[in-house]
Design an enzyme around this catalytic site. Sequence first.
Site, mmCIF file in Angstrom:
data_model
loop_
_atom_site.group_PDB
_atom_site.id
_atom_site.type_symbol
_atom_site.label_atom_id
_atom_site.label_comp_id
_atom_site.label_asym_id
_atom_site.label_seq_id
_atom_site.Cartn_x
_atom_site.Cartn_y
_atom_site.Cartn_z
ATOM 1 N N HIS A 64 0.859 -1.190 0.000
ATOM 2 C CA HIS A 64 0.000 0.000 0.000
ATOM 3 C C HIS A 64 0.892 1.236 0.000
ATOM 4 O O HIS A 64 1.888 1.286 0.728
ATOM 5 C CB HIS A 64 -0.916 0.040 1.230
ATOM 6 C CG HIS A 64 -1.826 -1.141 1.341
ATOM 7 N ND1 HIS A 64 -2.957 -1.280 0.587
ATOM 8 C CD2 HIS A 64 -1.734 -2.250 2.129
ATOM 9 C CE1 HIS A 64 -3.552 -2.421 0.900
ATOM 10 N NE2 HIS A 64 -2.828 -3.025 1.822
ATOM 11 N N LYS B 93 30.058 -7.293 11.697
ATOM 12 C CA LYS B 93 31.253 -8.132 11.612
ATOM 13 C C LYS B 93 31.628 -8.342 10.151
ATOM 14 O O LYS B 93 30.760 -8.426 9.284
ATOM 15 C CB LYS B 93 31.005 -9.497 12.276
ATOM 16 C CG LYS B 93 32.234 -10.388 12.345
ATOM 17 C CD LYS B 93 31.949 -11.664 13.128
ATOM 18 C CE LYS B 93 33.199 -12.531 13.246
ATOM 19 N NZ LYS B 93 32.965 -13.752 14.057
#
Length: 240
Positions: A122, A188
């Site tokens: 939407h 990381k």
Amino acid sequence: MRKNYTPYLFSQLQDRWNTFYIQHFFRKHFDRLGREPLVVKPASVEIFGSQIEAGDCLHMISDNARPIRLTSWADKKSSGRIRIGDYCLISPGTTITSAVSIDIGKNCMFATDCYLSDSDWHGLYNRLRPFRCSKPIVIKDNVWIGHGAKVGKGVTIGENSVVAAGAIVVNDVPDNVVVGGNPAVVIKQLNPKRKMLKREFMFQQEGAFQQQQEELVRLALEGNTVFSWIRSIFFPRFSG
């Protein structure tokens, strides 16, 4: 009750029925499904729409309480598309929904309750239909998406990267990193030079993975009798 008391013969019969169901019913829901699919409770998998494809050695673990859902939506102008590469694993509760396209590479793994959608469905101002709120998703090879993670529209996740459990991915992810958080950020770096075992290693010899799984089941159920199985159903008791 902590033990599976099912007799091995009954387990074999269940496996034979499961294989028959996959080949004669489940496979027909895909535009293309490669060789050696392994699907736990295939009748619980919910597949809607066309242009849904999967490669070789697809492994799906579904459940009635947490079904896997693959959905491609279509309208008069366009249609969604889902393409899943070889050697992928999809766990219970994972939902993949497409209005334009979701392309998933080889050796990808999706933990329980993952969610991928290439559309907001939407608009902010036009809330009657998806209008200018859909963009393709690309998941490159050997990506691991953790438990409950969500991937939004327009995202590309780089090769070998990991999405941590519960992460919300709304921006592109580079190769060889771990991302986490909401919104997800790099937490990381992975060493691209380090040897990495991928899911395809289990399927180098055709049929070997299925044979290995059957042997594990045989060992786990060895010694089970019909009597002990019936007793466990009607008169369960603690087994230390």
